[in-house]
Design a protein around this motif. Structure first.
Motif, PDB file in Angstrom:
ATOM      1  N   GLY A 140      29.501  29.290  48.305  1.00  0.00           N
ATOM      2  CA  GLY A 140      30.688  29.892  48.910  1.00  0.00           C
ATOM      3  C   GLY A 140      31.104  31.094  48.088  1.00  0.00           C
ATOM      4  N   ARG A 141      31.220  32.240  48.746  1.00  0.00           N
ATOM      5  CA  ARG A 141      31.656  33.457  48.055  1.00  0.00           C
ATOM      6  C   ARG A 141      33.134  33.641  48.406  1.00  0.00           C
ATOM      7  NH1 ARG A 141      34.170  37.411  45.964  1.00  0.00           N
ATOM      8  NH2 ARG A 141      33.230  39.484  45.978  1.00  0.00           N
ATOM      9  N   ALA A 142      34.000  33.464  47.425  1.00  0.00           N
ATOM     10  CA  ALA A 142      35.447  33.578  47.669  1.00  0.00           C
ATOM     11  C   ALA A 142      35.821  35.053  47.741  1.00  0.00           C
ATOM     12  CB  ALA A 142      36.205  32.876  46.560  1.00  0.00           C
ATOM     13  N   GLY A 143      35.404  35.700  48.797  1.00  0.00           N
ATOM     14  CA  GLY A 143      35.643  37.121  48.986  1.00  0.00           C
ATOM     15  C   GLY A 143      34.668  37.645  50.010  1.00  0.00           C
ATOM     16  N   VAL A 144      34.510  38.966  50.050  1.00  0.00           N
ATOM     17  CA  VAL A 144      33.687  39.585  51.095  1.00  0.00           C
ATOM     18  C   VAL A 144      32.250  39.838  50.637  1.00  0.00           C
ATOM     19  CG1 VAL A 144      33.507  41.555  52.662  1.00  0.00           C
ATOM     20  CG2 VAL A 144      35.746  40.860  51.816  1.00  0.00           C
ATOM     21  N   GLY A 145      32.123  40.663  49.571  1.00  0.00           N
ATOM     22  CA  GLY A 145      30.807  41.181  49.182  1.00  0.00           C
ATOM     23  C   GLY A 145      29.883  40.068  48.726  1.00  0.00           C
ATOM     24  N   ALA A 301      34.889  49.901  47.029  1.00  0.00           N
ATOM     25  CA  ALA A 301      33.835  49.139  47.723  1.00  0.00           C
ATOM     26  C   ALA A 301      32.930  48.454  46.703  1.00  0.00           C
ATOM     27  CB  ALA A 301      33.052  50.059  48.639  1.00  0.00           C
ATOM     28  N   ARG A 302      31.882  49.164  46.281  1.00  0.00           N
ATOM     29  CA  ARG A 302      30.977  48.641  45.258  1.00  0.00           C
ATOM     30  C   ARG A 302      30.501  49.805  44.397  1.00  0.00           C
ATOM     31  NH1 ARG A 302      32.907  44.574  45.799  1.00  0.00           N
ATOM     32  NH2 ARG A 302      32.037  42.533  46.277  1.00  0.00           N
ATOM     33  N   GLY A 303      30.439  49.594  43.083  1.00  0.00           N
ATOM     34  CA  GLY A 303      30.036  50.650  42.165  1.00  0.00           C
ATOM     35  C   GLY A 303      28.691  51.249  42.523  1.00  0.00           C
TER      36      GLY A 303
HETATM   37  O1  LIG Z   1      34.061  41.700  47.906  1.00  0.00           O
HETATM   38  C1  LIG Z   1      35.170  41.287  47.644  1.00  0.00           C
HETATM   39  O2  LIG Z   1      35.735  40.391  48.292  1.00  0.00           O
HETATM   40  C2  LIG Z   1      35.921  41.937  46.544  1.00  0.00           C
HETATM   41  O3  LIG Z   1      35.122  42.796  45.833  1.00  0.00           O
HETATM   42  C3  LIG Z   1      36.651  40.981  45.679  1.00  0.00           C
HETATM   43  O4  LIG Z   1      35.855  40.494  44.647  1.00  0.00           O
HETATM   44  P1  LIG Z   1      36.449  39.420  43.629  1.00  0.00           P
HETATM   45  O5  LIG Z   1      36.567  38.138  44.377  1.00  0.00           O
HETATM   46  O6  LIG Z   1      35.489  39.336  42.526  1.00  0.00           O
HETATM   47  O7  LIG Z   1      37.801  39.931  43.221  1.00  0.00           O
END
Ligand SMILES: O=C(O)[C@H](O)COP(=O)(O)O
Ligand SMILES: NC(=O)c1ccc[n+]([C@@H]2O[C@H](COP(=O)([O-])OP(=O)(O)OC[C@H]3O[C@@H](n4cnc5c(N)ncnc54)[C@H](O)[C@@H]3O)[C@@H](O)[C@H]2O)c1
Length: 614
Positions: A140-145, A301-303
Motif C-alpha cells: 500500500g502506497r500512502a500517497g500518489v506516486g 511532482a518528482r525530482g
Molecule cells: O506522491 C505523493 O503522494 C506525494 O509525493 C507524497 O509523498 P509522501 O507520502 O512521501 O509525502
C-alpha cells in the motif's frame, strides 16, 4: 455437434462452492479463506466498499475474516502513517510500525509480513519481493506516486499494489501555490535575512502574479487544482498534458497547448506529471534553452523529471531566474547540494502532501484499501491489476468459479507429456461485447489451467503475466446468443488445442479437448465434454466414463461406488446416438481408491474413464 444430456439425478444437489480468491492463492492462511464448515450458498456481500465474494454460512463473516490473533495477518508500516489509518489496520491485523528501516532491515523483516505500507521514502525493490518468499500480498502506497515501487516485480510475484490517489491532491496543489507566491515575493530569503538581523527592502523586490502566464505541465488531479487556484490569482493559465481532455481544461479556463508552446511562452512553469521513462529529465539543457529568459519553475511532482545539473546551469546563466523545489532526484539531497544552496532557489523537504488533513485522509484511504485487499476484495485503487467494478464482480461471481473449474478440468484431461500452449475460451452471451468484461474470467481459466500443473499460484494480478511466461496463448471469442441480457453469460467453453487427451471422449470433432459449463441456479455445472452433452454440478470430484450405451450402467457403477462408501452427489449421461456411445459424468464427494476405480474400469461396457479433481 453437442448432444442433449439425458438427466439422471441420484441425489439432491448440494451447494458447496468455495469461491476462489481473486487476488490470493487458495493456500493463503485462514483469515482469507472462504471455506465453510457446512454446505452453503454462494452469496455476494454488498457493503459500502467494493463487493466481496464470500460464502454465506452459519459462521459470521467476521469469523472468516479471522479475528483470532494467531490467524491475523501482519502489516508492516515503514513510514509515519496517520493514527486513524493505524486504527483501521489494527482492527484487522497485527500492525508493526517500524519507521526508518534500512534497506537491509526491510529485507530481513519482509518475509514475516502479509502487507507493507510505505510513503515515498521506502524503496520497494525487486529484492524486497524476492525476500518476501511469496508471503507479501499487498503493498500500500500512502500517497500518489508509485515510482518507489517496482511494479513489474510486484506483478511477477502476484503482489497487489494499491495507492491512495486522491486524499493529498489539494494539499499538493496548495503547496504548489504556496511555493509560487513565496518564490515570486522572495519570502524565504527575506525571512532568513531578517533573522540574520538585516532589513533589506530593496534587495527583495518581487514580481507580481496577476496577468502572468502559468504553464501547468501535467493536467491531472494536482495540476488542475493548481490551475483553478492560479486563475483565482488572476493568472493566464495554459497547460500541457498529452492525455487530458481539452473540455476539462476549458471548464477551468485553461488552454491545452503543445509542450514547446507551453514552455516557450510561460513566465511560470509548474510541474505536475508523474515520473515515468517518458518524463524522466524532460526538463534538460535543450528544453531550458527553449524557455522565456527569466522563467520561474515550481516542482512539486518528482525530482527526476528535471535534469538537476541542467537546471543549475540554467539558473547560473539566468535562463531560469528562480526555482521552487519540493522534490529531488535523490531524497534527501546531499547537504552540499548546489541547487539546495543556490540563492535563487527555495526548497522544502517533500512537504506537498504534509498537511494534517491530507495525512489523516491518506492513512484511512490506504488502510481501507489494504484491509480490503487482504480480505480478497477487489481494490478500487489497484495499480497493477484490473479494476473490476463491484456490480460487475457481483454478477460474474458464479462464472468466476465456473471459469476456474473448467480450466482445472481441461488441464487434467491432457495426456502427460503433451504441453498445453493454445487455449481458446468461448463466451456465449446475449450481451453486447462491450457490456461483458471477461478479464476476470480469463484470469480464472488461467488459474485453473496453471495451478494443477505447477507450484505457481495465479491471481488476478499475475494471471496474464504467468500465462505469457509459460507460453500459454489464451484467445477469447464471443458468440452471441438470443437470451435475456440480464444474464451475463449462457456458457463458457474452454478448448485446448494440439494436445493429446487421456480421455478420448473429451476430444471434439475438430481435435481439441473441450469442456463447457453453465451456471444453473447460481451453481456452476458441466454441460459438455468433447461432443457429449452432460449435466453435472461442478463440486467435489468428477468421474467421467465413456461406455457403450446400454441399460443398467448407472446402477452398476453406482453400486461399485456405494460399496466403497463413495457418495455420489450428481450423475448425468450424455450420448451420441441411443445404444451407441455415451459419457457418464458422476460427481463424487470422496476420492475413490485405486481399487474402486479399477473395478469401474473392469465393467465390460466401460471403454475408458478418468477421475478428475475439481
Ligand atoms: O506522491 C505523493 O503522494 C506525494 O509525493 C507524497 O509523498 P509522501 O507520502 O512521501 O509525502
Ligand atoms: N510533492 C508531493 O508531496 C506530491 C503530492 C501529491 C502528488 N505528487 C506528485 O504529483 C504528480 C501528479 O500527481 P496527480 O495526483 O495529479 O497525478 P495524476 O495522475 O492525477 O496526474 C498526472 C497527469 O500527468 C499527465 N502526464 C503523463 N505524462 C505526461 C507528460 N509526458 N507530459 C505532461 N503530462 C503528462 C497525465 O496525463 C495526468 O493527467 C505525481 O508525480 C505525484 O507523485 C507530489
Amino acid at each position: 455437434m453437442a448432444i442433449a444430456p439425458s438427466k439422471c439425478f441420484l441425489s439432491p444437489q448440494t451447494l458447496t462452492n468455495r469461491p476462489s480468491l481473486l487476488y490470493f492463492p487458495a493456500k493463503s492462511p485462514s483469515y482469507v479463506s472462504f471455506s465453510t464448515p457446512k454446505p452453503s450458498t454462494l452469496t455476494l456481500r454488498k457493503s459500502a466498499g467494493p463487493a466481496r465474494i464470500s460464502a454465506a454460512s452459519t459462521v459470521p463473516a467476521e469469523t472468516h475474516a479471522g479475528a483470532s490473533s494467531e490467524s491475523k495477518p501482519t502489516v508492516l508500516v515503514s513510514e509515519k502513517l496517520g493514527e486513524a489509518g493505524l486504527e483501521v489496520l489494527r482492527s484487522f491485523a497485527d500492525v508493526d510500525c517500524a519507521y526508518g528501516l534500512s534497506p537491509e532491515e526491510l529485507l530481513a523483516r519482509i518475509s514475516r509480513c502479509d502487507a507493507l505500507i510505505v510513503r515515498s521514502g521506502t524503496k520497494v525493490t525487486r529484492a524486497v519481493f524476492e525476500a518476501a518468499k511469496g508471503r507479501l500480498r499487498v503493498v500500500g502506497r500512502a500517497g500518489v506516486g508509485i515510482d518507489n515501487v517496482d511494479l513489474q516485480a510486484a506483478t511477477e510475484h502476484g503482489c497487489l499494489v494499491v495507492n491512495a490517489p486522491t486524499a493529498n491532491t489539494v494539499a499538493a496543489a496548495e503547496h504548489g501555490i504556496a511555493l509560487l507566491a513565496a518564490m515570486a515575493r522572495n519570502v524565504s530569503m527575506a525571512d532568513a535575512s531578517m533573522k540574520a538581523g538585516k532589513w533589506q527592502r530593496n534587495k527583495y523586490v518581487g514580481v507580481s502574479l496577476v496577468g502572468k502566464t502559468l504553464a501547468v505541465m501535467g493536467f491531472g488531479k494536482v495540476g488542475s487544482e493548481v490551475a483553478r487556484r492560479a486563475k483565482g490569482l488572476g493568472m493566464h493559465v495554459i497547460a500541457h498534458d498529452p492525455y487530458a481532455p481539452s473540455d476539462r481544461a476549458r471548464a477551468i479556463g485553461a488552454e491545452l497547448v503543445s509542450f514547446d508552446e507551453a514552455i516557450s511562452t510561460a513566465d511560470f512553469i509548474s510541474l505536475h506529471m508523474p515520473l515515468t521513462p517518458a518524463t524522466s529529465k524532460v526538463f534538460n539543457d535543450e528544453t531550458f534553452g527553449k524557455m522565456k529568459k527569466g522563467v520561474r519553475i515550481i516542482n512539486v511532482a518528482r525530482g527526476g523529471v528535471i535534469d538537476e545539473d541542467a537546471l543549475l546551469r540554467a539558473l547560473d546563466k539566468g535562463t531560469v531566474s528562480q526555482a521552487a523545489l519540493d522534490v529531488f532526484t535523490a531524497e534527501p539531497p546531499s547537504k552540499d547540494n548546489k541547487l539546495v544552496q543556490h540563492e535563487n532557489v527555495i526548497v522544502t523537504p517533500h512537504l506537498g502532501a504534509s498537511t494534517m488533513e491530507a495525512q489523516e485522509g491518506v492513512a484511512i484511504e490506504i488502510a481501507e484499501a489494504v484491509v480490503g485487499a487482504l480480505k480478497g476484495e477487489l481494490a478500487a485503487t489497484a495499480v497493477n491489476a484490473p479494476m473490476v467494478p463491484a456490480e460487475v464482480l457481483s454478477e460474474l461471481a458464479p462464472y468466476v468459479i465456473l471459469a476456474e473449474k473448467l480450466g482445472r478440468l481441461a488441464v487434467q484431461l491432457v495426456a502427460g507429456g503433451s504441453g498445453v500452449k493454445g487455449v481458446k475460451v468461448v463466451y456465449t452471451s446475449a450481451r453486447d461485447p462491450d457490456d461483458l468484461d471477461t478479464r476476470l474470467l480469463r484470469a480464472m481459466v488461467t488459474k485453473g489451467i496453471v495451478e494443477p500443473i505447477s507450484s505457481v499460484f495465479v491471481n488476478l494480478v499475475n494471471a496474464d503475466y504467468t500465462a505469457k511466461q509459460r507460453g500459454l496463448r489464451i484467445r477469447e471469442e464471443r458468440v452471441s446468443h438470443d437470451g435475456p441480457p440480464d444474464v451475463p453469460l449462457d456458457s463458457i467453453r474452454v478448448h485446448l488445442a494440439n494436445v493429446r487427451s487421456k480421455f478420448a471422449g473429451s476430444i471434439s470433432d475438430a481435435g481439441d479437448i473441450i469442456v463447457e459449463g453453465r451456471v444453473k441456479d447460481g451453481v456452476p455445472h458441466l454441460s459438455l465434454v468433447g461432443s457429449f452433452g452432460v449435466n453435472v454440478s461442478l463440486e467435489g470430484n468428477l468421474i467421467l466414463c465413456r461406455q457403450v450405451d446400454q441399460p443398467g450402467m448407472i446402477g452398476r457403477v453406482g453400486n461399485i461406488l456405494g460399496g466403497s462408501n463413495v457418495n455420489v452427489n450428481f450423475m448425468s449421461v450424455g450420448r451420441t446416438v441411443a445404444r451407441k456411445q455415451a459419457i457418464m459424468a458422476i460427481g463424487v464427494d470422496e476420492e475413490p481408491t485405486k481399487e474402486t476405480l479399477r473395478k469401474i474400469g473392469e465393467v465390460p461396457a466401460v471403454e475408458e474413464f478418468v477421475f478428475l479433481k475439481l
